[in-house]
Design a protein around this motif. Structure first.
Motif, short mmCIF file in Angstrom:
data_model
loop_
_atom_site.label_atom_id
_atom_site.label_comp_id
_atom_site.label_asym_id
_atom_site.label_seq_id
_atom_site.Cartn_x
_atom_site.Cartn_y
_atom_site.Cartn_z
N ARG A 1 0.69 -1.21 0.06
CA ARG A 1 -0.01 0.00 0.03
C ARG A 1 0.75 1.23 0.07
N SER A 2 2.25 1.17 0.71
CA SER A 2 3.07 2.38 0.50
C SER A 2 3.62 2.59 -0.89
N GLY A 3 3.46 1.77 -1.87
CA GLY A 3 4.10 1.94 -3.20
C GLY A 3 5.00 1.12 -3.60
N ASP A 4 5.57 0.33 -2.62
CA ASP A 4 6.49 -0.90 -3.30
C ASP A 4 5.41 -2.33 -3.39
N THR A 5 5.12 -2.10 -4.64
CA THR A 5 4.07 -3.13 -5.16
C THR A 5 4.80 -4.32 -5.59
N ARG A 6 5.39 -4.93 -4.60
CA ARG A 6 6.01 -6.31 -4.66
C ARG A 6 5.27 -7.46 -3.74
N TYR A 7 5.25 -8.58 -4.22
CA TYR A 7 4.58 -9.63 -3.47
C TYR A 7 5.45 -10.84 -3.49
N CYS A 8 4.96 -11.96 -3.02
CA CYS A 8 5.65 -13.02 -2.85
C CYS A 8 4.89 -14.27 -3.02
N THR A 9 5.23 -15.44 -3.34
CA THR A 9 4.57 -16.75 -3.35
C THR A 9 5.47 -17.42 -2.14
#
Length: 427
Positions: free
Chosen positions: A275-283
């Motif tokens: 939500r803060s702008g670092d649109t990284r995710y993981c599996t």
């Protein structure tokens, strides 16, 4: 058409006068004057090299009088030591064989003791019956060219030094990245009583930090936690998320090791950054191992990660489905799929990242795929986690350039009992 019967237009008479003056000057410019004042040096020598004729331009470069040169000096006497040696060993023999030599770089002894770079072209003049009479030589001023060549050489040396420096910087960067990459992985897997474990990490590019990760660590009362996952993207930002993910999974597991609860905690932490702008995710897959007498119970949950694969002691291989698990960090509330399994003696549980199944193979560069991985695993003898990891490491190496993503492997299993002899002793 030339007009002879009309008066010149205004201004035309003056133009005609100027043209006539130039033409008259050209007629008065004798061939001898052209020879003497040419922008390059001219000289004629006898066949033994004695100078018979030399123009004023070359004499001015040399700082000599005509009386000092004509009939008294050979052409090679005008050259520096190195130039004279080259003339005697290469230039003169080549001229004798070919009758003409063009554009050879030499240095002459110019006035005030200076070295002057020149380009020399010589041609043998022959009689009607082919007998050599004399040598005509043209000497071109090559100082500008030599300065250009020196500047070009200096630029080449600067570029070469910059290349070497860049290569050294790249090597240092790769070393630093390798150290940082290793810091995101366990230095070695711990020894788990009653179990065997193996792991491998393949780096697709030494210039980029990957986002794959895994770990195996103890919990309370003989239980062990394990996880494996993949942060999207590469580079320092992905490495930062990887470090945060590993720390969060370990901390959450020590508080409550339920796999779904652990992944839910990780989702909350990563979603704050999302939500803060670092649109990284993981599996990721997170699980708990509980070794028991002769087997191990497994409880695991998956968040958007490829299913774990079990190699059974009988040689079969099947996936442990975890359908419905969502990507971690994208949504504030995510659903995660949990499952349970039991590992018997000789069974191995394999976790992997998608660099393995998304490798490109064959002329058509088709995806390797999960079916091929299961078939490959089924062909391997059920010799335990480390043997399976070794086989998969060879498989990865065989992909060559088709493997363009980092790949992490983690395998845990229950060792098969040692075979016994007919007398009942262990072999």
């Amino acid at each position: 058409m030339c007009r002879t019967d009309q008066a010149p237009e205004p201004g035309e008479e003056q133009d005609v006068d100027v043209t006539d003056a130039v033409f008259t000057s050209l007629l008065e410019d004798s061939a001898e004057e052209l020879y003497e004042q040419a922008p390059c040096g001219y000289l004629s020598t006898l066949m033994d090299g004695t100078i018979a004729k030399i123009n004023a331009t070359l004499l001015d470069w040399l700082g000599l009088d005509r009386s000092q040169v004509v009939g008294r000096m050979r052409f090679s006497d005008l050259l520096t030591v190195g130039g004279k040696l080259y003339h005697e060993t290469h230039f003169a023999p080549l001229l004798q064989m070919q009758g003409q030599v063009s554009g050879i770089a030499m240095d002459i002894k110019a006035s005030a003791g200076r070295r002057m770079p020149v380009l020399v072209t010589s041609k043998v003049k022959t009689s009607e019956d082919g007998e050599p009479l004399l040598v005509r030589t043209t000497v071109f001023d090559a100082r500008d060219r030599r300065a250009y060549e020196a500047e070009l050489l200096r630029g080449r040396r600067v570029a070469e030094e910059a290349r070497r420096q860049a290569e050294a910087d790249r090597e240092r960067l790769q070393e630093a990245l390798a150290v940082l990459q290793q810091s995101l992985l366990p230095a070695q897997l711990p020894t788990v009583p009653g179990l065997e474990a193996g792991s491998h990490y393949h780096t697709a590019s030494p210039d980029l930090l990957g986002g794959d990760f895994y770990d195996l660590f103890p919990l309370d009362t003989g239980r062990w936690a394990f996880f494996l996952g993949d942060v999207c993207g590469k580079g320092p930002q992905a490495a930062a998320i990887t470090s945060l993910t590993r720390y969060t999974l370990r901390a959450a597991a020590l508080h409550d090791a339920d796999p779904v609860t652990v992944l839910t905690t990780l989702n909350t932490v990563l979603h704050e950054r999302y939500r803060s702008g670092d649109t990284r995710y993981c599996t990721a897959i997170f699980g708990v191992l509980e070794p028991r007498d002769g087997h191990a119970d497994v409880h695991l949950a998956s968040g958007g990660h490829p299913s774990a694969l079990i190699q059974r002691a009988d040689g079969s291989a099947d996936y442990l489905p975890t359908p419905g698990g969502m990507l971690i960090g994208v949504l504030p509330q995510a659903q995660f799929a949990a499952t349970r399994a039991r590992l018997l003696p000789g069974d191995t549980l394999l976790l992997y990242t998608d660099g393995l199944t998304e490798a490109r193979t064959g002329p058509e560069r088709a995806l390797y795929g999960e079916d091929a991985l299961r078939a490959f695993t089924a062909t391997q003898p059920p010799a335990g986690p480390q043997a399976l990891i070794t086989a998969l490491t060879g498989l990865l190496a065989g992909f060559g350039e088709g493997l363009d993503d980092d790949t992490a492997l983690l395998a845990v299993g229950v060792p098969a009992p040692l075979p016994t002899t007919a007398s009942g002793n262990l072999t």
